[in-house]
Design a protein around this motif. Structure first.
Motif, PDB file in Angstrom:
ATOM      1  N   LEU A 274      11.844  -2.182  -4.436  1.00  0.00           N
ATOM      2  CA  LEU A 274      11.175  -0.971  -4.238  1.00  0.00           C
ATOM      3  C   LEU A 274      11.102   0.762  -4.664  1.00  0.00           C
ATOM      4  N   VAL A 275      10.153   0.925  -4.535  1.00  0.00           N
ATOM      5  CA  VAL A 275       9.521   2.061  -5.591  1.00  0.00           C
ATOM      6  C   VAL A 275       9.825   3.210  -4.349  1.00  0.00           C
ATOM      7  N   LEU A 276      10.187   4.189  -4.981  1.00  0.00           N
ATOM      8  CA  LEU A 276      10.201   5.509  -4.456  1.00  0.00           C
ATOM      9  C   LEU A 276       9.905   6.659  -5.186  1.00  0.00           C
ATOM     10  N   THR A 277       8.717   6.866  -4.433  1.00  0.00           N
ATOM     11  CA  THR A 277       8.140   7.526  -5.652  1.00  0.00           C
ATOM     12  C   THR A 277       8.108   9.339  -5.643  1.00  0.00           C
ATOM     13  N   PRO A 278       9.068   9.984  -6.243  1.00  0.00           N
ATOM     14  CA  PRO A 278       8.809  11.651  -5.705  1.00  0.00           C
ATOM     15  C   PRO A 278       7.283  12.601  -6.321  1.00  0.00           C
TER      16      PRO A 278
ATOM     17  N   PRO B  64       5.205  14.785  -7.394  1.00  0.00           N
ATOM     18  CA  PRO B  64       4.548  15.112  -9.122  1.00  0.00           C
ATOM     19  C   PRO B  64       5.381  16.227  -9.404  1.00  0.00           C
ATOM     20  N   SER B  65       6.443  17.165  -8.630  1.00  0.00           N
ATOM     21  CA  SER B  65       6.973  18.164  -8.850  1.00  0.00           C
ATOM     22  C   SER B  65       8.022  17.818  -9.550  1.00  0.00           C
ATOM     23  N   LYS B  66       8.597  16.501  -8.809  1.00  0.00           N
ATOM     24  CA  LYS B  66      10.127  16.052  -8.655  1.00  0.00           C
ATOM     25  C   LYS B  66      10.039  14.444  -9.961  1.00  0.00           C
ATOM     26  N   LEU B  67       8.941  14.906 -10.480  1.00  0.00           N
ATOM     27  CA  LEU B  67       8.788  13.120 -11.054  1.00  0.00           C
ATOM     28  C   LEU B  67       9.940  13.435 -12.484  1.00  0.00           C
ATOM     29  N   SER B  68      10.357  14.615 -12.936  1.00  0.00           N
ATOM     30  CA  SER B  68      10.932  14.699 -14.484  1.00  0.00           C
ATOM     31  C   SER B  68      12.545  14.255 -13.445  1.00  0.00           C
ATOM     32  N   LEU B  69      12.483  13.771 -12.591  1.00  0.00           N
ATOM     33  CA  LEU B  69      14.200  12.831 -11.699  1.00  0.00           C
ATOM     34  C   LEU B  69      13.763  11.465 -12.390  1.00  0.00           C
ATOM     35  N   LEU B  70      12.462  11.386 -12.532  1.00  0.00           N
ATOM     36  CA  LEU B  70      12.649   9.807 -13.836  1.00  0.00           C
ATOM     37  C   LEU B  70      12.529   8.560 -12.429  1.00  0.00           C
ATOM     38  N   THR B  71      11.766   8.518 -11.916  1.00  0.00           N
ATOM     39  CA  THR B  71      11.068   7.591 -10.462  1.00  0.00           C
ATOM     40  C   THR B  71      11.367   6.544 -10.921  1.00  0.00           C
ATOM     41  N   THR B  72      11.674   5.788 -12.218  1.00  0.00           N
ATOM     42  CA  THR B  72      12.875   4.303 -12.075  1.00  0.00           C
ATOM     43  C   THR B  72      13.758   4.436 -11.720  1.00  0.00           C
ATOM     44  N   ARG B  73      14.448   5.167 -11.434  1.00  0.00           N
ATOM     45  CA  ARG B  73      15.748   5.358 -11.387  1.00  0.00           C
ATOM     46  C   ARG B  73      15.771   4.635  -9.495  1.00  0.00           C
ATOM     47  N   HIS B  74      14.381   5.222  -8.748  1.00  0.00           N
ATOM     48  CA  HIS B  74      14.667   4.709  -7.924  1.00  0.00           C
ATOM     49  C   HIS B  74      13.942   3.541  -7.785  1.00  0.00           C
ATOM     50  N   ARG B  75      13.614   2.490  -8.603  1.00  0.00           N
ATOM     51  CA  ARG B  75      13.021   1.334  -8.213  1.00  0.00           C
ATOM     52  C   ARG B  75      14.586   0.784  -7.866  1.00  0.00           C
TER      53      ARG B  75
ATOM     54  N   GLU C  29       0.654  -1.354  -0.187  1.00  0.00           N
ATOM     55  CA  GLU C  29       0.269  -0.203   0.161  1.00  0.00           C
ATOM     56  C   GLU C  29       0.981   1.146  -0.088  1.00  0.00           C
ATOM     57  N   GLY C  30       1.894   1.316   0.948  1.00  0.00           N
ATOM     58  CA  GLY C  30       3.291   1.990   0.618  1.00  0.00           C
ATOM     59  C   GLY C  30       2.704   3.425   2.015  1.00  0.00           C
ATOM     60  N   THR C  31       4.059   3.960   2.128  1.00  0.00           N
ATOM     61  CA  THR C  31       4.129   4.072   3.449  1.00  0.00           C
ATOM     62  C   THR C  31       4.236   6.372   2.841  1.00  0.00           C
ATOM     63  N   HIS C  32       3.615   7.416   3.435  1.00  0.00           N
ATOM     64  CA  HIS C  32       4.430   8.847   3.161  1.00  0.00           C
ATOM     65  C   HIS C  32       5.579   8.690   3.704  1.00  0.00           C
ATOM     66  N   ALA C  33       6.358   9.482   3.264  1.00  0.00           N
ATOM     67  CA  ALA C  33       8.314   9.754   3.624  1.00  0.00           C
ATOM     68  C   ALA C  33       7.735  11.140   3.581  1.00  0.00           C
ATOM     69  N   GLU C  34       8.362  11.388   4.737  1.00  0.00           N
ATOM     70  CA  GLU C  34       8.360  12.949   4.733  1.00  0.00           C
ATOM     71  C   GLU C  34       9.730  13.470   4.158  1.00  0.00           C
ATOM     72  N   GLU C  35      10.876  12.796   4.447  1.00  0.00           N
ATOM     73  CA  GLU C  35      11.978  13.227   3.090  1.00  0.00           C
ATOM     74  C   GLU C  35      12.603  12.475   2.572  1.00  0.00           C
TER      75      GLU C  35
ATOM     76  N   GLU D  95       8.087  14.872   0.730  1.00  0.00           N
ATOM     77  CA  GLU D  95       6.528  14.147   0.237  1.00  0.00           C
ATOM     78  C   GLU D  95       6.869  13.084  -0.355  1.00  0.00           C
ATOM     79  N   GLY D  96       7.406  12.237   0.116  1.00  0.00           N
ATOM     80  CA  GLY D  96       7.868  11.119  -1.018  1.00  0.00           C
ATOM     81  C   GLY D  96       7.196   9.816  -0.905  1.00  0.00           C
ATOM     82  N   LEU D  97       6.835   8.993  -1.756  1.00  0.00           N
ATOM     83  CA  LEU D  97       6.375   7.856  -1.367  1.00  0.00           C
ATOM     84  C   LEU D  97       6.888   6.416  -1.084  1.00  0.00           C
ATOM     85  N   LEU D  98       7.193   5.792  -0.115  1.00  0.00           N
ATOM     86  CA  LEU D  98       7.501   4.262  -0.584  1.00  0.00           C
ATOM     87  C   LEU D  98       7.169   3.059  -0.510  1.00  0.00           C
ATOM     88  N   ARG D  99       6.701   2.288  -1.533  1.00  0.00           N
ATOM     89  CA  ARG D  99       6.226   1.169  -1.776  1.00  0.00           C
ATOM     90  C   ARG D  99       6.831  -0.149  -1.812  1.00  0.00           C
ATOM     91  N   LEU D 100       5.992  -1.142  -2.074  1.00  0.00           N
ATOM     92  CA  LEU D 100       6.803  -2.373  -2.297  1.00  0.00           C
ATOM     93  C   LEU D 100       5.922  -3.220  -3.818  1.00  0.00           C
TER      94      LEU D 100
END
Length: 258
Positions: free
Chosen positions: A116-120, A122-133, A82-88, A104-109
């Motif tokens: 693990l998927v770290l999702t920034p 929306p303002s940081k989506l240009s960082l390519l979220t796949t880099r944080h898999r 389900e994921g958990t909100h990460a403050e930073e 304000e990211g999201l960490l989920r399985l």
């Protein structure tokens, strides 16, 4: 004239024969011994019933614990998916240099339970979220309640938010380290316990830390952080909290270790 009265005669009871006294004592002793024997038997039956009840309670407790432990991995995986909100979230390279950081990211399985998927935000989506898999097989370190890297400590010192190590989880790979700061201790412990269960099931972790040991680690970390903040030795701070918690007006002191 009256006749003189005869002299008073005092009659005393004759002492019982020694044989009769011995028999009476023997009977009294026998009665007392019988009563004591009955009391001992009653105590023995009570102890046996208490032991049986204690054994039944222990069996029920163990059965409940086994049922809880059997369902715990599924609960953990469900919560992690389900994921958990990460403050930073901060990313540090092996040399300790801070590469990037976002709030304000999201960490989920992942759905396949393999990464693990770290999702920034929306303002940081240009960082390519796949880099944080982060693949679980690539994890080389999983640390909790440890000192932050030097670059991140400097970053935290400049930040208005408080970086409590008991709320931080450090995920290390060969190329970088991810430091995730959650909003609560329980969220960090949830992810630590869940990742340990997944790594253990995959054969990547030999012996996970027991939940009770994790709670004790959190308590010690909280005490150390409060000790640094208040400028008191840990022993003195703990004694102060215990003493004030026992007082009727203990409400203000309850937050000393939060």
């Amino acid at each position: 004239s009256y006749a003189p009265l005869p002299p008073a005669v005092w009659v005393s009871a004759a002492a019982p024969p020694p044989q009769l006294l011995a028999v009476a004592v023997a009977v009294a002793v026998a009665i007392a011994a019988l009563q004591l024997h009955r009391q001992q038997r009653q105590i023995g039956r009570s102890r046996l019933a208490l032991a049986r009840a204690s054994g039944a309670a222990r069996e029920a407790r163990l059965s409940w614990r086994e049922a809880r432990d059997a369902t715990r991995p599924l609960q953990l995986v469900t919560a992690l998916r389900e994921g958990t909100h990460a403050e930073e979230v901060s990313v540090v390279d092996p040399s300790g240099k801070l590469l990037m950081s976002w709030a304000e990211g999201l960490l989920r399985l992942s759905d396949d339970h393999g990464a693990l998927v770290l999702t920034p935000p929306p303002s940081k989506l240009s960082l390519l979220t796949t880099r944080h898999r982060i693949s679980l097989a690539e994890l080389s370190g999983l640390r909790y309640a440890e000192d932050l890297p030097e670059a991140l400590r400097l970053h935290a010192a400049q930040s208005a938010k408080k970086w409590a190590t008991r709320r931080c989880l450090r995920l290390s790979t060969l190329s970088r380290e991810y430091v995730v700061r959650f909003s609560s201790d329980s969220a960090a412990l949830l992810w630590l316990e869940g990742l340990q269960a997944l790594l253990h099931a995959a054969g990547l972790l030999l012996k996970p830390i027991r939940p009770a040991a994790l709670l004790w680690l959190r308590a010690r970390t909280r005490l150390s952080e409060a000790s640094r903040e208040q400028g008191l030795a840990r022993g003195r701070l703990l004694a102060k909290v215990i003493r004030e918690s026992a007082a009727p007006s203990a409400a203000p002191s309850a937050a000393a270790l939060k």
